[in-house]
Design a protein around this motif. Sequence first.
Motif, short mmCIF file in Angstrom:
data_model
loop_
_atom_site.label_atom_id
_atom_site.label_comp_id
_atom_site.label_asym_id
_atom_site.label_seq_id
_atom_site.Cartn_x
_atom_site.Cartn_y
_atom_site.Cartn_z
N UNK A 277 0.90 -1.33 0.02
CA UNK A 277 -0.02 -0.04 -0.03
C UNK A 277 1.00 1.19 0.01
N UNK A 278 1.91 1.22 0.77
CA UNK A 278 2.59 2.48 1.10
C UNK A 278 3.66 2.69 -0.24
N UNK A 279 4.27 1.48 -0.58
CA UNK A 279 5.32 1.76 -1.53
C UNK A 279 4.94 1.59 -3.04
N UNK A 280 3.96 0.79 -3.18
CA UNK A 280 3.58 0.59 -4.71
C UNK A 280 2.10 1.35 -5.17
N UNK A 281 1.43 1.88 -4.21
CA UNK A 281 0.09 2.56 -4.31
C UNK A 281 0.55 3.75 -5.62
N UNK A 282 -0.33 3.58 -6.66
CA UNK A 282 0.06 4.63 -7.90
C UNK A 282 -0.38 5.81 -7.55
N UNK B 48 -0.15 7.24 -4.51
CA UNK B 48 0.98 7.80 -3.65
C UNK B 48 2.19 7.95 -4.41
N UNK B 49 2.43 7.13 -5.28
CA UNK B 49 3.60 7.25 -5.93
C UNK B 49 3.60 8.62 -6.78
N UNK B 50 2.47 8.82 -7.41
CA UNK B 50 2.29 10.24 -8.14
C UNK B 50 2.44 11.33 -7.04
N UNK B 51 1.82 11.27 -6.04
CA UNK B 51 1.94 12.45 -5.40
C UNK B 51 3.35 12.46 -4.70
N UNK B 52 4.01 11.41 -4.46
CA UNK B 52 5.49 11.55 -4.20
C UNK B 52 6.16 12.29 -5.11
N UNK B 53 6.03 11.60 -6.27
CA UNK B 53 6.71 12.48 -7.41
C UNK B 53 6.61 13.77 -7.71
N UNK B 54 5.36 14.33 -7.34
CA UNK B 54 5.21 15.82 -7.21
C UNK B 54 5.82 16.43 -6.12
#
Lengths: 604, 248
Positions: B232-237, B239-245
């Motif tokens: 959930x924390x590391x592979x959630x798309x 979350x990933x997108x949010x992290x990217x921004x």
Amino acid sequence: MAEYETHEYEVLVIGAGGAGLRAAIEAAAAGVSVGLICKSLLGKAHTVMAEGGIAAALSNVDDRDNWKVHFTDTMRGGQYVNNWRMAELHAKEAPDRVRELEAWGALFDRTDDGRILQRNFGGHRYPRLAHVGDRTGLEMIRTLQDHGIHKGMAVHMECTVVTLLKDGPRVAGAFAYERERGRFKVFRAKAVILATGGVGRAFKITSNSWEGTGDGHSLAYHAGAELMDMEFVQFHPTGMVWPPSVRGLLVTEAVRGEGGVLKNSTGRRFMFDDIPDLYRAQTADNEDEGFRYTQGDTNARRPPELLTRDHVARCIMREVKAGRGSPHGGVFLDISWIKARLPNAEEHIRKKLPSMYHQFKQLADIDITKEPMEIGPTTHYIMGGVRVDGESQMSTVPGLFAAGECAAGINGANRLGGNSLSDLLVFGKRAGEYSAKFAREQKPPAIDARQVDDAAKRAVEPFERSAGNEGPFQVQFALQELMQDLVGIVRSEAEMRRALAGLEALKQRADRAGVAGHREFNTGWHAALDLRHLLTVSEAITRSALERKESRGGHFREDYPDKDPAAGTFNIVVRKNRDGGMDVVRTPIPPMPAALKAIIDEYK
Amino acid sequence: MPTTATFRIWRGNAQGGKFEDYATPVSEGMVVLDAVHQIQADQANDLAVRWNCKAGKCGSCSAEVNGQPRLMCMTRLNQLNLDEPVTVEPMRAFPSIKDLVTDVSWNFRVKKGIRPFKPRPPDAPDGTWRMQQADVERVQEFRKCIECFLCQDVCHVLRDHKQFDGFVGPRFLTYAAALEMHPLDEERRARELKTTHGIGYCNITKCCTKVCPESITITDNAIIPLKERVVDELYDPTVKLLRFFRRK
């Protein structure tokens, strides 16, 4: 001095149970370097066996509770020979120490509104014990361990202290061996905290593990410190009696706190037959009221099963001696009867007493939700220990501190259940704090090479004797039999005189005890080295018990069966004299301040 | 029950060793640890064995009895076939020290590497928290652990594949689960669970759950939810997108 692995700390803590860990955390927080010595692996100390809970007047369950009631209960339980200052500090500070554990990750059972739940226990007027089912000790030690390992202390596991080192009058460190390779270690420290627990292994029937050989008591005594109240040994009323291999194993008081009752072979609830005057006003006089108390009815008075441990143990002994015991020499403890009162009683019991359910099911083939347990008294705890200053926990030797079971004072003649875990926290913290303060004010002590060489020479002597001579375990067994038979629950002058003579003979045998093999993890050798401690504390217990010519709390004399008010004015202290013998002296108890007296009058 | 039984105990150290037979009297109710103690007291004073509470609460006397990882103090002799020698040997996943004693120090080092408890700010002005019993109970299951390390002993990732550098083992995944699911804890451990703690190595064979003397449902209740959390924390798309921004 030969070369030994040497470690230097400002504060050295010996013992890593509840008190030792709490002390080490506090000393480390004060910014001094801390070494922590464990006799076993970290987290295996006897604290894990504590089941019932931590007594603290949080008043989450009954808002009539406060520190004054807890103080009064502790003094009454201790028959007023406690160090009143320690009893006061303990009652005042225990709630903060419990809340602190929660901040460090402990997960106590909860009340309906989400606060820490508290349960009833013997001698406590209100539900006071914060708990986790019946494995509170494990929760406490794991919380302290998991918090402590991130605080920068150096942990020496499976390391046993043989003797303390001195620099003139002050303590200078400790001489120890590590079990794994059998190598010696020298610890130099400005302050040393003893937190070594109890002496249960001096008796045959005990709830204590192999570690409880009175090391701290004995180390302190031989270093010139005073031991106090050594006659007060607590025999817990409920230990397992069958099968033989688990005889003595603890059955938590929480069984009675949750409604368990004691019965003799005729089916009679004999505890109603003998309620001491001191407790009559607070004790239920019928079964219904007693049960309502255990289920949280705040208007009910407690059942007689929850009277103090010393009293319950003696009542059980009386039933057994009168021929009304259970088949294996105990009496019956029944929790299954609550089926008649509660729906889902079986599930309730398994949930409230999971370890007990497990323990009886696995070790005795008994299902406690369906049938009664057989129980009898077991050596559990020693109220006596190193005489310390109530505020700082420092002994009469400068720089030497003691906390937890190996210190005396808080419990007087009898400890209330639940007061041990809170004692470890309150006085562990204080010992850590004051030892750090002491250490900061001192220059490093000097290590005397001769003391170290002497200790090393003595420690290897068992290898120089023929192993066929005398086995260390056999001497230990003989000592345990002797103390059990002659200085146990019921004592007399004649028997204790015989015990002293017997101990003298055992000293000779201990001096002949030899071991085979090499020093690596050699349990026979370890047992041989523990003998000195066992002999020292056994002698201290016996001499103190001879000197107290009355019955009070955990100390019962059949030749002086009554309490003597005059004997309530002093504690008994033993110390080593110049010739190496044991002096026994009566030390007056300082007068209690009027404010504390008023509290006792108000709440007793 | 016979009156004597033979115990085939492994004697040796890191350099090697062998099984030795000891006959000792047995009686009703005895456990394996009792027999080992009797042998130690009467026949082999220097027989190395760890124990403390003798009640299944401290987790010191772990060993392999007739090949099964067990606490010696909780293994009744009437559960064993005493007509044949009972083998008692140390936990085989850990280096030998002597006889039944193994070097378990790795476990203590591993624990130190897991981020400690970090509570949220107190709920009440007096510095205390409010928690519901149901939330607490979920974690209490894991906190029953007595650190006997039998789950570590039996885990094939450690025992057979020796992944001591890349995998913390079931005990410490359970420890991490207890922290992650603690109602008050705010620390984040997902990334380390995936990397240094090696949660991916566990392929849920459930051997650990089977041997746990505290009956903790290690795999189902601790490790699988922890694996889900890592995903959930590391592979959630999202979350990933949010992290990217957020990184920008």
